[in-house]
Design a protein around this motif. Structure first.
Motif, PDB file in Angstrom:
ATOM      1  N   VAL A 124       0.970  -1.345  -0.183  1.00  0.00           N
ATOM      2  CA  VAL A 124      -0.130  -0.194  -0.292  1.00  0.00           C
ATOM      3  C   VAL A 124       0.729   1.750  -0.144  1.00  0.00           C
ATOM      4  O   VAL A 124       0.120   2.514  -0.688  1.00  0.00           O
ATOM      5  N   LYS A 125       1.821   1.140   1.062  1.00  0.00           N
ATOM      6  CA  LYS A 125       2.857   2.474   1.428  1.00  0.00           C
ATOM      7  C   LYS A 125       3.508   2.738  -0.526  1.00  0.00           C
ATOM      8  O   LYS A 125       3.788   3.879  -0.906  1.00  0.00           O
ATOM      9  N   GLU A 126       3.577   1.893  -1.124  1.00  0.00           N
ATOM     10  CA  GLU A 126       4.420   1.737  -2.345  1.00  0.00           C
ATOM     11  C   GLU A 126       3.605   2.423  -3.297  1.00  0.00           C
ATOM     12  O   GLU A 126       3.721   3.084  -4.480  1.00  0.00           O
ATOM     13  N   SER A 127       2.358   2.355  -3.732  1.00  0.00           N
ATOM     14  CA  SER A 127       1.543   1.837  -4.152  1.00  0.00           C
ATOM     15  C   SER A 127       0.974   3.558  -4.419  1.00  0.00           C
ATOM     16  O   SER A 127       1.554   4.162  -5.242  1.00  0.00           O
ATOM     17  N   VAL A 128       0.400   3.975  -3.145  1.00  0.00           N
ATOM     18  CA  VAL A 128       1.034   5.271  -3.010  1.00  0.00           C
ATOM     19  C   VAL A 128       1.727   5.817  -3.169  1.00  0.00           C
ATOM     20  O   VAL A 128       1.566   7.450  -3.974  1.00  0.00           O
ATOM     21  N   LYS A 129       3.402   5.888  -3.433  1.00  0.00           N
ATOM     22  CA  LYS A 129       3.951   6.461  -4.379  1.00  0.00           C
ATOM     23  C   LYS A 129       3.844   6.665  -5.366  1.00  0.00           C
ATOM     24  O   LYS A 129       4.226   7.594  -5.826  1.00  0.00           O
ATOM     25  N   ILE A 130       4.109   5.304  -6.164  1.00  0.00           N
ATOM     26  CA  ILE A 130       3.547   5.810  -6.597  1.00  0.00           C
ATOM     27  C   ILE A 130       3.403   6.995  -8.170  1.00  0.00           C
ATOM     28  O   ILE A 130       3.255   7.516  -8.787  1.00  0.00           O
ATOM     29  N   LEU A 131       2.153   6.759  -6.920  1.00  0.00           N
ATOM     30  CA  LEU A 131       0.698   7.847  -7.811  1.00  0.00           C
ATOM     31  C   LEU A 131       1.330   9.064  -7.156  1.00  0.00           C
ATOM     32  O   LEU A 131       1.335  10.208  -8.368  1.00  0.00           O
ATOM     33  N   MET A 135       0.715  12.269 -10.512  1.00  0.00           N
ATOM     34  CA  MET A 135      -0.216  11.984 -10.900  1.00  0.00           C
ATOM     35  C   MET A 135      -0.621  13.272 -11.566  1.00  0.00           C
ATOM     36  O   MET A 135      -0.060  14.390 -11.368  1.00  0.00           O
ATOM     37  N   THR A 136      -1.975  12.608 -12.883  1.00  0.00           N
ATOM     38  CA  THR A 136      -2.009  13.964 -13.782  1.00  0.00           C
ATOM     39  C   THR A 136      -3.401  14.897 -13.208  1.00  0.00           C
ATOM     40  O   THR A 136      -3.711  14.253 -12.834  1.00  0.00           O
ATOM     41  N   ALA A 173      -2.970   7.913   1.724  1.00  0.00           N
ATOM     42  CA  ALA A 173      -4.004   7.639   0.136  1.00  0.00           C
ATOM     43  C   ALA A 173      -4.939   8.494   0.310  1.00  0.00           C
ATOM     44  O   ALA A 173      -6.029   9.077  -0.270  1.00  0.00           O
ATOM     45  N   LYS A 174      -5.747   8.511   1.502  1.00  0.00           N
ATOM     46  CA  LYS A 174      -7.226   9.475   2.230  1.00  0.00           C
ATOM     47  C   LYS A 174      -6.845  10.545   2.086  1.00  0.00           C
ATOM     48  O   LYS A 174      -7.756  11.335   1.225  1.00  0.00           O
ATOM     49  N   GLN A 175      -5.821  11.816   2.410  1.00  0.00           N
ATOM     50  CA  GLN A 175      -5.926  13.312   2.492  1.00  0.00           C
ATOM     51  C   GLN A 175      -5.461  13.104   0.980  1.00  0.00           C
ATOM     52  O   GLN A 175      -5.418  14.570   0.319  1.00  0.00           O
ATOM     53  N   LYS A 176      -4.614  12.364  -0.593  1.00  0.00           N
ATOM     54  CA  LYS A 176      -4.885  12.735  -1.085  1.00  0.00           C
ATOM     55  C   LYS A 176      -5.302  12.541  -2.502  1.00  0.00           C
ATOM     56  O   LYS A 176      -5.428  12.084  -3.807  1.00  0.00           O
ATOM     57  N   GLY A 177      -6.347  11.909  -1.805  1.00  0.00           N
ATOM     58  CA  GLY A 177      -8.051  11.506  -2.247  1.00  0.00           C
ATOM     59  C   GLY A 177      -7.632  10.285  -3.262  1.00  0.00           C
ATOM     60  O   GLY A 177      -8.536  10.251  -3.870  1.00  0.00           O
ATOM     61  N   ILE A 178      -7.014   9.432  -2.935  1.00  0.00           N
ATOM     62  CA  ILE A 178      -6.986   8.563  -3.615  1.00  0.00           C
ATOM     63  C   ILE A 178      -7.485   6.867  -3.181  1.00  0.00           C
ATOM     64  O   ILE A 178      -7.473   7.080  -1.856  1.00  0.00           O
ATOM     65  N   HIS A 179      -8.259   6.624  -3.823  1.00  0.00           N
ATOM     66  CA  HIS A 179      -9.903   5.564  -3.456  1.00  0.00           C
ATOM     67  C   HIS A 179      -8.699   4.347  -3.764  1.00  0.00           C
ATOM     68  O   HIS A 179      -8.034   4.046  -4.597  1.00  0.00           O
ATOM     69  N   ILE A 180      -8.967   3.100  -2.592  1.00  0.00           N
ATOM     70  CA  ILE A 180      -8.141   2.283  -2.591  1.00  0.00           C
ATOM     71  C   ILE A 180      -9.204   1.309  -2.679  1.00  0.00           C
ATOM     72  O   ILE A 180     -10.137   0.673  -2.079  1.00  0.00           O
ATOM     73  N   TYR A 181      -9.089   0.064  -3.687  1.00  0.00           N
ATOM     74  CA  TYR A 181     -10.178  -0.752  -3.936  1.00  0.00           C
ATOM     75  C   TYR A 181      -9.562  -2.230  -3.528  1.00  0.00           C
ATOM     76  O   TYR A 181      -8.414  -2.258  -4.630  1.00  0.00           O
ATOM     77  N   ILE A 199      -8.948  -1.170   4.816  1.00  0.00           N
ATOM     78  CA  ILE A 199      -8.777   0.189   3.395  1.00  0.00           C
ATOM     79  C   ILE A 199      -9.746   0.413   3.024  1.00  0.00           C
ATOM     80  O   ILE A 199      -9.222   1.726   2.708  1.00  0.00           O
ATOM     81  N   SER A 200     -10.070  -0.251   2.362  1.00  0.00           N
ATOM     82  CA  SER A 200     -11.336   0.079   1.356  1.00  0.00           C
ATOM     83  C   SER A 200     -12.365   0.931   1.904  1.00  0.00           C
ATOM     84  O   SER A 200     -12.278   2.188   1.417  1.00  0.00           O
ATOM     85  N   SER A 201     -12.783   0.864   3.269  1.00  0.00           N
ATOM     86  CA  SER A 201     -13.853   2.230   3.286  1.00  0.00           C
ATOM     87  C   SER A 201     -13.347   3.416   3.387  1.00  0.00           C
ATOM     88  O   SER A 201     -13.776   4.269   3.476  1.00  0.00           O
ATOM     89  N   GLU A 202     -11.667   3.373   4.380  1.00  0.00           N
ATOM     90  CA  GLU A 202     -11.189   4.857   4.781  1.00  0.00           C
ATOM     91  C   GLU A 202     -11.038   5.382   3.797  1.00  0.00           C
ATOM     92  O   GLU A 202     -10.854   6.628   3.588  1.00  0.00           O
ATOM     93  N   THR A 203     -10.659   4.801   2.626  1.00  0.00           N
ATOM     94  CA  THR A 203     -10.620   5.873   0.856  1.00  0.00           C
ATOM     95  C   THR A 203     -11.184   6.082   0.412  1.00  0.00           C
ATOM     96  O   THR A 203     -10.870   6.678  -0.326  1.00  0.00           O
ATOM     97  N   GLY A 204     -12.416   5.705   0.887  1.00  0.00           N
ATOM     98  CA  GLY A 204     -13.353   5.921  -0.084  1.00  0.00           C
ATOM     99  C   GLY A 204     -13.669   5.338  -1.208  1.00  0.00           C
ATOM    100  O   GLY A 204     -14.959   4.702  -2.010  1.00  0.00           O
ATOM    101  N   GLY A 205     -13.360   3.287  -1.049  1.00  0.00           N
ATOM    102  CA  GLY A 205     -12.943   2.691  -2.047  1.00  0.00           C
ATOM    103  C   GLY A 205     -14.403   1.726  -2.104  1.00  0.00           C
ATOM    104  O   GLY A 205     -14.665   2.070  -0.871  1.00  0.00           O
TER     105      GLY A 205
END
Length: 595
Positions: A124-131, A135-136, A173-181, A199-205
């Motif tokens: 999860v940590k690395e996925s957030v870093k990639i985005l 991010m566009t 992820a939550k602060q950056k508006g990144i949804h995790i499904y 993980i999903s519920s806290e990020t809107g996924g």
């Protein structure tokens, strides 16, 4: 003047002319890009050995490939991450521009191998870093996490440490508006769904659970529908008979950009496609892209005409065939800004909004008549939502909402149509302060156009200048490319091969680079040994100063300082840098040191 200075001058002049020319372009050109929403997505998969039990059929791999196939023909960005208790392989966000880009991503997925331990926090940590790295603006950032939710930590790492790191990554992820499904794989019945749910519920996924590829079309369609605010259109299921069977594919209007028809079956199927006039369409073809994998087929219709299309499917006798459909629409909602500038409790706010496509208002009665619109008012303090239905008047949805209290509210218009859900940009109304403030993206009403009196032909002049600069820039780039091909190398590479089965290391070999020009393939430095054939897709080019740039077009994993790196677009090596390359075809690794 040096060549690099010339190139910078040409690029600067090009940007200057483009900046001057852009305001002169028709408004519809600028708006068109806003209507087709794009994704920045990272597909993260747990590749630990435990997944060999919880995902025996490699459903996760099929899910990632189907997700890639369902992305837009052009414009979405997709990255891939494979993790255990460390990063095993990583592919940075790639902008999809062609079918080959999608195939490259799917080939990368097919090359993923298993590892020993598991730490979901690492993934999860690395996925957030990639985005965060790429991010566009305007794209919708998201992560699809495929795992069983269980940790198996290496010595020296505690569960409490992993939990803290996971919580921090989820909050980021939550602060950056990144949804995790999350897609939980549960073939062995040992799924830890609670972790994935959190993980999903806290990020809107959202969280999904499966142990079979049969559910993938529904799961991925729901993920796309949720993230792009679309609706899934259910189609009929079939039982194969060995003959072609008809399936009706309804395209509700001409605003559909893409229609994804996913077909899941145990055995391969044949398909035929007919447009609403009854004419057979070539599959694959320019307007119907067809992709297949081991467990699914997908037909993507590009800007299909409105009406009932006919899909004919031929499957093996008694083979179950599931079919689903999800659209991508070229529609957006535009809400008029508030008429007044000051409000107090009890004041009514008149609301008006309309649908747009390509920057122009939609007047199609079929679309407008089938749509339902509501004003959504959200109390910024409590988060409580209030819905106020709006009525259709002409091509606008109108109504009124009375401010209930001295509080701050966010208002927007939501429109639900056949196959889509769209929302306008929000407007903040602060009744406590007595003001109403439109969000920065809200657009004022367009002024009545005034007929210009014989304007100077700036567009023609600027286009001519732009064309001249493009010719100059192309000539400079051609010159630089020729020069680059003849550039020489400096220094040496120390090459050491290690057998991972026995731990045996061969004696280091010193390869002088000054005899080469332009490009060196690693396979050349390994004396073209057949067992190292895959290294032919790893090559080096001279970098700035005395640096060396490595490019990896193979399936090999490259590590630097113990961390997997993506060298597809180039990895700069400086003097005394060391890297480790893990081969895929043989259980050996190569250590390189640049001296």
């Amino acid at each position: 003047m040096k060549i690099t200075h010339r190139l910078r001058f040409a690029a600067a002049a090009f940007l200057l002319v483009a900046a001057l020319l852009l305001p002169l372009l028709p408004a519809s050109v600028a708006h068109a890009a806003d209507t087709d929403e794009k994704l920045d997505a990272v597909l993260a998969i747990d590749v630990s050995n435990s997944m060999a039990e919880s995902d025996r059929s490699k459903v996760a791999n099929e899910a990632m490939k189907m997700f890639i196939d369902m992305t837009s023909v052009s414009g979405d960005k997709v990255g891939v991450l494979a993790y255990t208790d460390q990063i095993v392989r990583e592919k940075a966000l790639l902008t999809v521009k062609s079918a080959q880009d999608k195939q490259d991503l799917k080939d990368f997925v097919d090359q993923l191998a298993r590892g020993a331990y598991t730490d979901i926090a690492v993934g999860v940590k690395e996925s957030v870093k990639i985005l965060e790295a790429d991010m566009t603006p305007g794209h919708r950032p998201m992560i699809v996490l495929l795992a069983d939710g269980n940790n198996s930590l290496n010595k020296g790492r505690t569960q409490a440490e992993s939990d803290r790191e996971l919580a921090a990554a989820v909050e980021e992820a939550k602060q950056k508006g990144i949804h995790i499904y999350t897609i939980g794989l549960n073939a062995d019945g040992k799924l830890n769904k609670a972790v994935l749910d959190q993980i999903s519920s806290e990020t809107g996924g959202k969280t999904f659970v499966t142990d079979t590829a049969d559910n993938l079309p529904q799961i991925l369609s729901e993920i796309f529908a949720s993230e792009l605010r679309l609706k899934v259109v259910p189609l009929q299921s079939l039982t194969g008979s060995g003959s072609f069977q008809d399936v009706t594919v309804p395209i509700p209007n001409d605003n559909v950009l893409e229609a994804n028809i996913s077909i899941v079956s145990d055995q391969a199927v044949e398909v035929k496609l007919y447009d609403p006039s009854g004419q057979e369409m070539p599959v694959p073809g320019d307007d119907a892209i067809y992709t297949r994998s081991s467990s699914y087929s997908l037909v993507k219709l590009i800007k299909p005409a409105a009406g009932d299309w006919k899909l004919q499917v031929k499957g093996a006798n008694r083979d179950k065939i599931d079919i689903s459909l999800v659209f991508n629409y070229d529609i957006r909602v535009v809400m008029d800004p508030p008429a007044a500038s000051r409000y107090k409790p009890g004041d009514p706010i008149s609301v008006a909004a309309h649908l747009e496509t390509g920057g122009a208002p939609i007047t199609d009665e079929a679309i407008l008549g089938a749509a339902k619109a509501s004003l959504v008012a959200t109390d910024s303090g409590t988060g409580k939502e209030t819905l106020q239905p709006l009525a259709l008047n002409g091509n606008k949805f109108t109504g009124s909402w009375k401010i209930p209290d001295s509080r701050r509210y966010e208002i927007k218009v939501r429109v639900e149509g056949p196959g889509f859900v769209r929302e306008s940009e929000p407007v903040t109304v602060d009744a406590a302060a007595g003001t109403a403030t439109a969000a920065p993206s809200a657009k004022p009403s367009a002024p009545t156009p005034v007929e210009p009196k014989k304007p100077f032909p700036w567009t023609t002049v600027l286009l001519s200048g732009l064309l001249a600069l493009l010719v100059i820039a192309a000539a400079v780039l051609l010159f630089l490319r020729t020069k680059k091909a003849n550039r020489g190398f400096f220094g040496q590479l120390v090459v050491e091969v290690r057998d991972e089965n026995t731990g045996e290391r061969l004696s280091p070999q010193y390869r002088k680079l000054n005899a080469f020009k332009g490009r060196i393939r690693l396979h050349q430095l390994l004396q073209l040994a057949p067992e190292f054939a895959e290294t032919d897709k790893i090559y080096f080019e001279p970098g700035k100063g005395d640096t060396l740039v490595l490019f990896n077009r193979s399936g090999c994993r490259i590590e630097k300082s113990g961390r997997t790196v993506d060298a597809e677009k180039g990895l700069t090596l400086r003097k005394n840098d060391r890297i480790r390359i893990s081969l895929q075809s043989v259980n050996k690794s190569i250590q390189l040191e640049y001296i």
